[in-house]
Structure formats: structure tokens, C-alpha cells
Design an enzyme around this catalytic site. Structure first.
Site, PDB file in Angstrom:
ATOM      1  N   SER A  12      -9.784  -1.445   6.822  1.00  0.00           N
ATOM      2  CA  SER A  12      -9.245  -1.181   5.486  1.00  0.00           C
ATOM      3  C   SER A  12      -8.552  -2.362   4.822  1.00  0.00           C
ATOM      4  O   SER A  12      -8.249  -2.300   3.636  1.00  0.00           O
ATOM      5  CB  SER A  12      -8.287   0.015   5.535  1.00  0.00           C
ATOM      6  N   LYS A  43       0.838  -1.201   0.000  1.00  0.00           N
ATOM      7  CA  LYS A  43       0.000   0.000   0.000  1.00  0.00           C
ATOM      8  C   LYS A  43       0.874   1.252   0.000  1.00  0.00           C
ATOM      9  O   LYS A  43       1.975   1.261   0.577  1.00  0.00           O
ATOM     10  CB  LYS A  43      -0.900  -0.036   1.236  1.00  0.00           C
ATOM     11  N   SER A  84      -9.680   1.250   2.930  1.00  0.00           N
ATOM     12  CA  SER A  84      -8.931   2.140   2.057  1.00  0.00           C
ATOM     13  C   SER A  84      -7.918   1.433   1.175  1.00  0.00           C
ATOM     14  O   SER A  84      -7.367   2.024   0.252  1.00  0.00           O
ATOM     15  CB  SER A  84      -8.206   3.186   2.910  1.00  0.00           C
TER      16      SER A  84
END
Length: 448
Positions: free
Chosen positions: A179, A77, A155
Site C-alpha cells: 500500500s 494516512k 491503499s
């Protein structure tokens, strides 16, 4: 069916595949103009990845295999520091920020394990939403019903689609309020949120230091267990699958079962019935503490307070560069006082003790990871009210476990061809191995 870490590791060990071959294929999918790669990655490190893959093949030829991840492409990420690169966290605000001078701890652990990092994945800006929309870099489309264009969940949006589309064998995301688990549930993957303290946050751009945790998204529970061990700096020792006939599960009737759509409700009930048919004891219980959480947050949340503390200088001077739906939510933290935050810290301690006492006689909690299937991207872009309503629903159940400082898996529980639905298996902090053991047993029943 997505390939697992162990399947590909066996292919490499047998000489049927090479790290260079696997990495070339992953990068090919990531750079395919007809695919999602342009929205999945904020940066693709093709040259570095190919060099690492070549080195991995050389080590393997010499009999050196550092871990089950040796030679396998993974994604990370866009909030982990990688030396020489700016850490942009899905924003344009930090696009020209000074590059990191050293790797995040988890990046060093992945490299030491022989994983091939193919690139940095797109995300909700600064990780502040459970939907995965990003107006700066685009929103990756959920692999299910791609023609309609549905959210991947956030996310860790790019993380999920990088795995679902074969751009990585596994992905590393963060989980502050779901997330990792939300995109896993919506994209038909398995995601694991460990007990937060087990995985170092050093070199990770924070959202809420009280709630942040680092976890994997992958094809199976065993894949997540392997990734989790590497990320935590522990030996790879996958716990044996639990015996469901000996397992006792609690299904909380407060909050967690509210507002389910028909698809989720049906898949959830079928999953519970399948587990009971295997001898598992499933009991619905009142968990009134879950209903109290909204009142505990009446004066603000950890995320709002801690995000505001980190972002306040940027918001005051460069607020126009934020996604408005992110910037406005972070700004709410300015209204919290130090006393409000201290009260919340004390209230959390009491709340955790009360929940842990109530669930002490059970092996784990079971609940839908999220109560709705993935909504359409266009609807949420057009309609602000729909955006915030959907965001609240997506975050609701996972957030309960972050506030508990617990650990949780999301495993697929839908039938093939139907919209993806996730089943969450959760427990108090420190129960990671038990949850992974239970998850393997549950996964085998639900996939049968």
C-alpha cells in the site's frame, strides 16, 4: 520534477523560503476547488498546520532546527491516531467514533522532528485494497492521464496524490501488501516499505498485525531515507549510495514477471539493461517459493483472519456502512479456523527461511513493483470482475515481500512522458540500509 526534502531544507536554511510560506502553498493546493484536494484528504488541519509552521520559523530564527523535516509540510494516512480527532481509516463507519486521546508514536516523532502535518489523507476503506477506490470520499485521480481518470493505487491513495500535486513534500502511508509501493509506482513516486518491526504500530488502526508496516512516499530515495529514520526514531543518517559495479541482483522468474503489459515489460527490461551497463550483475533465478504462496493461502490469509477479528462486531451490526467490496473480503476471514492460522504461521517461518537461503548470495531482488499501468477508475467501478482482477495483480508482487517480512523500495523506471512504472528493489528483513544505498545508485542511473 518534484522538490526534495533536502532542496527545500536548504531553501529554508538560506532564508529564501519560510515554513509559513511552504505550508500556505501546500494548503492552497489542498483546498483548490479545481484540484484533487477534496478527494485527497479526509481532513485538512489548516489552523494547526499554520500554527506549527509559525512556531517552526520562530525556532529556526533562534538557531533551532530539529531535523531535515523542520518546517516542511507532510501528510499522514487516515489510520494514525491524532489526539482530539477520530481515526476513520477512510470509512464512514468511524466518522463519529470517540477521538483519539493521544498521538500515534509516528505522529509524535514527526512533530518532534519539526514536520508540519497538513492533514489526514484518503485511502481505501480500512486499507483493504491495492487500487485506492473509495466510494465514501471519492477516489483521487492519478496525476498521469488525469483526463481519463486512472486509479492512484492503494491503499495509500491520497498519500501519493498529496505528494504528486504538491500538497505535501512527503507522505506517511502503511504497507500490508504493497500500500506504499503500489501508489508510488503508479504515480511516479518513490516509496519505501521498511522491515516492519523497525517502525512502531502503536496508535495505528491495524489491518494485519502480522504484515503491517509504516513507510514514506516521496520524491526520491534520499527523501524516503530521511522520513524512514524519523518514523523509526533513529538518527537521520542516510547511507551512501552503493557502487553498482559491486552489486549482484536476482530477478525471480517465478510469478513476479507474469502478466506484465507491454509498457511495464519494456520499462523493466530497459531498466535492467541500464543497470548492467553500469557493471551490475543481474541474474534471472528460479524462486519456486513464490509459486507456492497461493497454496499456503488456500485456507486463508493473515489479512483475512486478522481483519475479521478486528471488524467482526462492526460487520455483524453495521455491515451496510462498509464499502461492499471491502466488507465482503473481510468477511472471508470468518471461515478460517485457529488451526488454519497456526498452520499459516508455521508455514511462513519455513517459507521465509527457504527464500532467504535462496537469495543469500545477492544484494537484492529486482522485479516490477506492479505488472500493469494504472487502469481506469470508471472501468473498475462498473465491472466487479475487472476490479478483483486488477486488485490481485496490483497486490501480487509487493505481497511477496510483506510475507517475507522483508524491506523494499519502489523507484520510477519509466521515461519522462510515459505511463509511470515502478522498479522494486527488495531484500530480506533487516536489510533496510542496503536497500536504501542500492536505491540511490539505481535511481541516479534510471533518472539520467
Amino acid at each position: 520534477m518534484l522538490p526534495t526534502i533536502e532542496l527545500l531544507a536548504a531553501e529554508l536554511a538560506a532564508g529564501r523560503r519560510s515554513a509559513v510560506e511552504l505550508t500556505t502553498a501546500a494548503l492552497g493546493r489542498a483546498t483548490d476547488l479545481a484540484g484533487e484536494g477534496a478527494r485527497v484528504f479526509t481532513r485538512i488541519d489548516a489552523e494547526r498546520a499554520m500554527a506549527a509552521a509559525s512556531a517552526s520559523d520562530t525556532l529556526r530564527a533562534a538557531g533551532i532546527v530539529r531535523s531535515p523535516l523542520e518546517g516542511l509540510p507532510v501528510s499522514v494516512k487516515d489510520l494514525f491516531d491524532i489526539a482530539g480527532q477520530p481515526t476513520t481509516a477512510g470509512s464512514v463507519l468511524l466518522k463519529n467514533a470517540p477521538p483519539a486521546t493521544r498521538n500515534a508514536v509516528v505522529i509524535d516523532r514527526l512533530i518532534a522532528a519539526g514536520a508540519i502535518i497538513v492533514g489526514r489523507t484518503n485511502m481505501t476503506e480500512f486499507a483493504y485494497s491495492g487500487l485506492g477506490l473509495n466510494p465514501h470520499y471519492g477516489t483521487p485521480r492519478n496525476p498521469w492521464d488525469r483526463a481519463t481518470g486512472r486509479i492512484p493505487g492503494g491503499s495509500s491513495s491520497g498519500a501519493a496524490v498529496s505528494v504528486s500535486d504538491g500538497m505535501a513534500v512527503a507522505a506517511v502511508g502503511s504497507d500490508t501488501g504493497g500500500s506504499v509501493r503500489i501508489p508510488s509506482a503508479l504515480c511516479g513516486l518513490t516509496g519505501f516499505k521498511p522491515t516492519a518491526r523497525r517502525v512502531s504500530m502503536e496508535g495505528v488502526l491495524p489491518l494485519s498485525t502480522a504484515l503491517d508496516s509504516i513507510g514514506p512516499l516521496a520524491a526520491s530515495v534520499r527523501c524516503c531515507a530521511i522520513m524512514d529514520a524519523v518514523l523509526a526514531g533513529e538518527p537521520v543518517d542516510i547511507p551512501a549510495a552503493a557502487e553498482l559495479a559491486d552489486a549482484s541482483f536476482a530477478v525471480p522468474t517465478d510469478v513476479a514477471l507474469n502478466d506484465m503489459d507491454e509498457t511495464v515489460a519494456t520499462a523493466f527490461e530497459i531498466a535492467l539493461a541500464r543497470l548492467q551497463a553500469e557493471g551490475a550483475r543481474v541474474r534471472r533465478i528460479a524462486l519456486p517459493e513464490f509459486s507456492q504462496l497461493a497454496q499456503l493461502h488456500a485456507r486463508g490469509t493473515f489479512t483475512a483472519a486478522e481483519a475479521w477479528a478486528w471488524h467482526r462486531g462492526y460487520l455483524e451490526n453495521r455491515g451496510a456502512e462498509y464499502d461492499p467490496r471491502v466488507g465482503s473480503r473481510i468477511a472471508v476471514g470468518a471461515k478460517m479456523s485457529a488451526a488454519d492460522l497456526l498452520d499459516l504461521i508455521a508455514a511462513r517461518r519455513r517459507w521465509i527461511a527457504a527464500v532467504e537461503a535462496r537469495i543469500a548470495g545477492f544484494d537484492a531482488l529486482l522485479m516490477p513493483t506492479v505488472p500493469r499501468i494504472a487502469p481506469e477508475i470508471d472501468l473498475l467501478v462498473r465491472d466487479e470482475q475487472a476490479y478483483f482482477a486488477a486488485n490481485g495483480l496490483m497486490l501480487r508482487n509487493p505481497t511477496l515481500i510483506n510475507f517475507l517480512d522483508g524491506c523494499a523500495l519502489s523507484v520510477p523506471c519509466h521515461d519522462t512522458g510515459n505511463a509511470p512504472v515502478g522498479l522494486m528493489i527488495a531484500a530480506a528483513g533487516g536489510s533496510d540500509r542496503r536497500v536504501l544505498a542500492l536505491g540511490q545508485a539505481i535511481e541516479s542511473v534510471l533518472a539520467a
